[in-house]
Design a protein around this motif. Structure first.
Motif, PDB file in Angstrom:
ATOM      1  N   THR A 213       0.844  -1.202   0.000  1.00 24.60           N
ATOM      2  CA  THR A 213       0.000   0.000   0.000  1.00 24.60           C
ATOM      3  C   THR A 213       0.884   1.258   0.000  1.00 24.60           C
ATOM      4  O   THR A 213       2.043   1.208   0.391  1.00 24.60           O
ATOM      5  N   PRO A 214       0.319   2.404  -0.439  1.00 24.12           N
ATOM      6  CA  PRO A 214       1.132   3.613  -0.607  1.00 24.12           C
ATOM      7  C   PRO A 214       1.881   4.016   0.663  1.00 24.12           C
ATOM      8  O   PRO A 214       3.007   4.521   0.578  1.00 24.12           O
ATOM      9  N   ASP A 215       1.270   3.808   1.829  1.00 26.04           N
ATOM     10  CA  ASP A 215       1.903   4.266   3.064  1.00 26.04           C
ATOM     11  C   ASP A 215       3.177   3.486   3.389  1.00 26.04           C
ATOM     12  O   ASP A 215       3.961   3.915   4.220  1.00 26.04           O
TER      13      ASP A 215
ATOM     14  N   PHE B  94      -4.300  19.442   3.351  1.00 26.47           N
ATOM     15  CA  PHE B  94      -5.416  19.175   4.260  1.00 26.47           C
ATOM     16  C   PHE B  94      -6.016  20.506   4.711  1.00 26.47           C
ATOM     17  O   PHE B  94      -5.341  21.287   5.390  1.00 26.47           O
TER      18      PHE B  94
ATOM     19  N   PHE C 187       2.714  16.229   8.566  1.00 25.25           N
ATOM     20  CA  PHE C 187       1.721  15.152   8.592  1.00 25.25           C
ATOM     21  C   PHE C 187       2.360  13.762   8.597  1.00 25.25           C
ATOM     22  O   PHE C 187       1.845  12.838   9.217  1.00 25.25           O
TER      23      PHE C 187
ATOM     24  N   HIS D  56       4.719  10.674  12.032  1.00 22.81           N
ATOM     25  CA  HIS D  56       4.551   9.641  13.043  1.00 22.81           C
ATOM     26  C   HIS D  56       5.811   8.793  13.194  1.00 22.81           C
ATOM     27  O   HIS D  56       6.487   8.479  12.233  1.00 22.81           O
TER      28      HIS D  56
ATOM     29  N   ARG E 202       5.752  19.075   2.408  1.00 23.23           N
ATOM     30  CA  ARG E 202       5.057  17.974   3.063  1.00 23.23           C
ATOM     31  C   ARG E 202       5.460  16.639   2.434  1.00 23.23           C
ATOM     32  O   ARG E 202       5.694  15.655   3.130  1.00 23.23           O
ATOM     33  N   ALA E 203       5.574  16.632   1.094  1.00 21.20           N
ATOM     34  CA  ALA E 203       5.874  15.382   0.385  1.00 21.20           C
ATOM     35  C   ALA E 203       7.276  14.859   0.716  1.00 21.20           C
ATOM     36  O   ALA E 203       7.502  13.659   0.703  1.00 21.20           O
TER      37      ALA E 203
ATOM     38  N   ARG F 137       9.463  12.994   4.935  1.00 22.63           N
ATOM     39  CA  ARG F 137      10.015  11.707   5.385  1.00 22.63           C
ATOM     40  C   ARG F 137      11.206  11.248   4.560  1.00 22.63           C
ATOM     41  O   ARG F 137      11.568  10.076   4.597  1.00 22.63           O
TER      42      ARG F 137
END
Lengths: 220, 361
Positions: free
Chosen positions: B77-79, B93, B104, B107, B150-151, B154
């Motif tokens: 999955t994308p995450d 958002f 965002f 985590h 944002r992109a 991470r």
């Protein structure tokens, strides 16, 4: 006023609402986002209590949860006691009966959330539950609140299902709606009037709150 | 060497789909632009890479990781792919501030780590002072910078950009293209950009992939693809007009001299000496003359040889050799008046203001 009935009614409504939040939110999210071909069937199953007389639901509920049935025996084995004519019985039945009042507002709120925002959250590393909690619910909270309020209010005013499944046992299954019925049967019109007025005012206030919430959905 | 190995077939229930296959090394920060008309399936390719769509056939492998494999029913999955995706309309958002949008993906990090990374990005993407704003209060350019920050929060392994400039008006788009190019270079990660605008490929791409009806019809360095489109469909995509690639030799009074094929082209270029630039000349902006006319305002006057002519309705399409190939289109009347034929000498005249220059980085 029959305060025991009032307390029992509030307990029933509160527990029903909590269970519907736990079960209904994911179910509604699934309904709002799935592309499966059998979605309409689930949609229909959720909505059917809107059309069925409560007696029909109550009847099938009794038939399928009696002490001789598989579900009934499972329940007895796990918790002792039986489902019909118990508080657990009216709780389960009212969860089923109120499903559409919670799930339908939830689902329409979720469906209105921009899919791209959900995809963006997933691409940013958020799992599906996390995306649901941090993006979907915050962007559709008026719909979520509407569903919870409607479920609570509708449970408070429920009559037929509770009577069918719970009988009318004071302190166990006798809700305020049943107490009014008893008052009228006993020709205690003053008591019936008092409790009815309280329910009427409650229902009008709830609807007013709901409609004002729905107006908030648009600008958000 | 880490390899992105893609071989996928994806078909919507109705309508066409994509059948794509390619391999790219992804250790180096290379920019690839997927160029295609709308409906060519280029966004679908990107969505399959991101894991937002599940192809019916094939595989996607990133190094030794399998992201997708139809036969083995693997679909990450994308995450869990660690990608940075920039959506067409940025998908910020609306209920979160700029700062919380950027953070965002935070985590798993401690509070001080998050604060440090947010601070870094806010500075790098020049969004200082906007931290507490909501996306609705930002301009298009600011939204894009926030979305990009944002992109990359991470530190993704791949950057995917879906029509990054199409949400902006033309002037802002041109400005942001330049900035986007610089930002992508600074980030130092491989990027895939999907676009319908060849300006994006010319300005941003090391590698250009042409997509038509869901298939890759040409793939190569941007220079090669634009110099030599391999088919009619490819030529349509890169444009039939002239695209000149050259180096800026000098700049005076804001006007640059760009050397192309031994000739000098004068044009306003938003870049410094030594940089490369792609110059786009529309065929209808080329004037053909029999003699050099020093009494006209146009600063670009090149001696040319007529190579070929082809009627095109009321017009004639002419190919000129000025040291580089230049396409021109003139009315049939004008062409008859000039009485030129292939092999004849002539002059090509183009105003500096009608040449579109894209700096290449």
């Amino acid at each position: 006023m029959d305060w025991v009935a009032v307390g029992l009614t509030l307990k029933l409504a509160a527990l029903t609402t909590i269970i519907l939040a736990v079960v209904g939110l994911p179910l509604a999210y699934w309904l709002a986002t799935t592309t499966r071909t059998w979605r309409p069937i689930v949609d229909a199953a959720v909505a059917v209590p809107l059309l069925l007389p409560p007696t029909v639901l109550g009847f099938y509920f009794l038939v399928s949860t009696g002490p001789d049935t598989f579900l009934g025996q499972l329940y007895t084995l796990a918790f002792g006691g039986t489902i019909p004519f118990s508080f657990a019985g009216i709780l389960l039945a009212s969860v089923l009966y109120n499903l559409p009042f919670a799930v339908r507002p939830f689902a329409s709120g979720f469906a209105a959330v921009d899919r791209r925002l959900i995809e963006a959250a997933r691409c940013l590393g958020a799992s599906a539950p996390r995306t649901f909690a941090t993006v979907v619910v915050p962007l559709s909270w008026p719909a979520v609140l509407t569903g919870l309020v409607l479920a609570f209010a509708h449970t408070v005013g429920e009559f037929g299902v509770v009577l069918m499944v719970g009988g009318n046992i004071p302190g166990v299954t006798r809700t305020i709606a049943l107490a009014i019925y008893d008052d009228v049967q006993a020709l205690d019109y003053a008591g019936a009037n008092q409790a009815s007025a309280v329910l009427l005012i409650f229902a009008v206030s709830v609807l007013a709150v709901t409609y004002s919430l729905q107006r908030r959905v648009v600008p958000l | 060497m880490t390899l992105l190995d893609v071989d996928i077939g994806f078909h919507y229930r109705q309508g066409p789909g994509i059948e794509c296959r390619w391999q790219d090394p992804v250790d180096t920060p290379r920019v690839t632009v997927f160029l295609g008309a709308s409906g060519s399936g280029k966004s679908t390719v990107l969505r399959c890479l991101a894991g937002l769509e599940r192809p019916q056939r094939g595989h996607v492998r990133f190094g030794d990781q399998i992201w997708f494999d139809a036969e083995r029913s693997v679909h990450v999955t994308p995450d869990r792919r660690n990608l940075g995706v920039l959506f067409q309309d940025y998908a910020l958002f609306p209920h979160l501030t700029v700062e919380r949008n950027v953070a965002f993906g935070a985590h798993g990090l401690t509070r001080p780590e998050v604060a440090r990374r947010v601070g870094e990005l806010i500075e790098a993407f020049r969004i200082q002072g906007l931290e507490a704003r909501l996306p609705g209060e930002l301009s298009g350019g600011q939204q894009q910078r926030v979305a990009l920050a944002r992109a990359v929060f991470r530190k993704p392994r791949l950057l995917l950009l879906d029509e990054p400039l199409s949400a902006l008006d033309r002037a802002t788009g041109d400005e942001m293209r330049d900035e986007l190019g610089t930002l992508i270079r600074t980030l130092g990660m491989p990027a895939y950009v999907v676009s319908h605008d060849r300006a994006d490929a010319l300005a941003l791409a090391d590698q250009t992939v042409l997509l038509d009806e869901g298939r890759i019809i040409q793939r190569g360095t941007t220079q090669d693809v634009f110099d030599a489109p391999a088919s009619a469909a490819a030529a349509r995509l890169v444009g039939v007009d002239t695209i000149l690639l050259g180096r800026i030799a000098s700049v005076d009074n804001g006007l640059a001299r760009v050397t192309v094929g031994g000739q000098e082209v004068r044009v306003a270029v938003p870049a410094a000496v030594g940089h490369e630039a792609a110059l786009c000349v529309r065929a209808e902006d080329v004037t053909i003359a029999l003699h050099d006319a020093s009494d006209v305002s146009a600063v670009n006057r090149w001696h040319a040889v007529v190579r070929s002519e082809a009627p095109d309705g009321p017009f004639v399409r002419v190919s000129l050799d000025c040291g580089f190939r230049l396409a021109a289109v003139v009315t049939r009347d004008a062409w008859q008046r000039l009485q030129l034929k292939p092999g004849d000498a002539a002059w090509a005249i183009v105003k500096a203001t009608s040449i579109r220059a894209l700096p290449r980085r």
